[in-house]
Motif scaffolding. Sequence first.
Motif, short mmCIF file in Angstrom:
data_model
loop_
_atom_site.label_atom_id
_atom_site.label_comp_id
_atom_site.label_asym_id
_atom_site.label_seq_id
_atom_site.Cartn_x
_atom_site.Cartn_y
_atom_site.Cartn_z
N ILE A 1 0.71 -1.10 -0.06
CA ILE A 1 0.19 0.04 -0.09
C ILE A 1 0.83 1.22 -0.07
N PHE A 2 0.67 1.97 -1.07
CA PHE A 2 1.41 3.29 -1.29
C PHE A 2 0.50 4.61 -0.75
N GLU A 3 1.14 5.50 0.28
CA GLU A 3 0.09 6.42 0.65
C GLU A 3 0.21 7.90 0.06
N ASN A 4 -0.55 8.60 -0.12
CA ASN A 4 -0.56 9.85 -0.76
C ASN A 4 0.20 10.04 -2.10
N ILE A 5 -0.10 9.32 -2.99
CA ILE A 5 0.59 9.23 -4.16
C ILE A 5 -0.22 9.99 -5.23
N GLU A 6 0.48 10.84 -6.00
CA GLU A 6 -0.15 11.85 -7.12
C GLU A 6 -0.32 11.16 -8.36
N VAL A 7 -1.43 10.95 -9.01
CA VAL A 7 -1.44 10.59 -10.15
C VAL A 7 -1.17 11.60 -11.37
N ILE A 8 -0.28 11.09 -12.03
CA ILE A 8 0.61 12.02 -13.11
C ILE A 8 0.22 12.17 -14.51
N ASP A 9 -0.49 10.85 -14.88
CA ASP A 9 -0.70 10.97 -16.16
C ASP A 9 -1.70 9.86 -16.63
N ALA A 10 -2.21 9.80 -17.96
CA ALA A 10 -3.10 8.69 -18.38
C ALA A 10 -2.26 7.98 -19.38
#
Length: 470
Positions: A10-19
């Motif tokens: 589980i990775f926490e506070n991850i920003e989604v950066i692309d499609a």
Amino acid sequence: MARRNNKRQIFENIEVIDAGAKGKTVAKAPDGRVIFLPNAVPGDVVDVQTFKKRKAYFEGKAIKFHKLSEKRTDAKCEHFGVCGGCKWQDMDYRFQLEYKQKEVTNNLVRLGHLELPEVTPILGSTEQYFYRNKMEFSFSDSRWLTIEEVQSDEDLGDRNALGFHIPGMWDKILDINKCWLQADPSNAIRNEVKAFAVSNGLEFFNTRHQTGFLRTLMIRTATTGDLMVLIQFFKEDKEKRELLLNHLADTFPEISSLQYVINGKANDTIYDQDVICHKGNDHIFEEMEGLRFKINAKSFYQTNSAQAYELYKITRNFAELNGDELVYDLYTGTGTIAQFIAKQAKHVIGVEAVPDAIKAAKENAQLNRIENVDFFVGDMKTVFNTQFITEHGHPDVIITDPPRDGMHKDVVNQILNIAPKKIVYVSCNSATQARDLALMKADYQITKTQAVDMFPQTHHVENVVLLEKR
């Protein structure tokens, strides 16, 4: 921050950066590896639980949202997130177009190592919903259940479903109440078929046990107002079959083609089956610039009629025909592009591997009184050879619109041997298009490229490229 949970990270506070590809979005794990997510939008900040680990990437799912992206919008469909058909419905359409354009450009530049001219912005679809002219639904006697239903002690009642396969689950059908892809009366017809079948005890299909009566429902619409409905039955039962078909004909008099198939084989494809007309015509008509295209139950036709017209106009504009050219239309299908450009060409030769498609192409050309087109059937990599060129002439322009796998390398080599002045390459998969174009870049330069969005709310995109001889 990362922690373990039942052997899944589980990775926490991850920003989604692309499609990314196949409708998934992209984030990065703390160790730099890519994470592919099916349920997030670029700009979201999420906690991710992984369920697959590879050397260079993870596959996972967002399990908690700390921040929602400004690129988000509310999904219209009540089935969104389960159905899987409109993976980008929660992304504002402006950004859908942005990421589709980015994918096409990246594939051509990074995969094909191609030099591009100034890229013409992607052509968006005027209609973002209810744009499809063909939908296929499956019957099931054991519909997909939600977690809440599985855990409930209450009687679940009717287990029948008429809808779509759950992604990755060949025997699970999601019961659809309203689909936003095909205009009315599509939803009304589907819901009426289900209600009538349930009330009259018509058995829904069971894929695992290969039992039941009702198998699939296909609905095709056209800009002409024509409407085709086809029901596929697993076995013949004349009384029950006519009961349902007559009810449909009476309830929806606008149906101009009501057909059926009796298919008892293991799979539900109809291309090797006899299609029988119950009422009306065995076809419908689509129309484009005064051309009429006869479409039967097995015909291929672009599923977004309005955008197909735009796609064909771009193809014709790229070819810049003056009336003196011999044009080859490879992978011609039912000959729509060939006939669409025929007025601007001296002669058009269409080649296609599917015999039924070529039969339809010839019928449509005759219907449209187009005399400067010829169609030939055969496997492209074998029929499209030196002898064929000798017999039918050396093309000035080649238009090619291959399937998702792109062109066979022998076809690419033959095109290079022929060396036409121009090649217009229409593709529904810019990755395989890039691969093919890379094989031609020593002899041809890309002078125009234009992406076209045929499938709003999904990651799919068409691309047209003009190649000119160096």
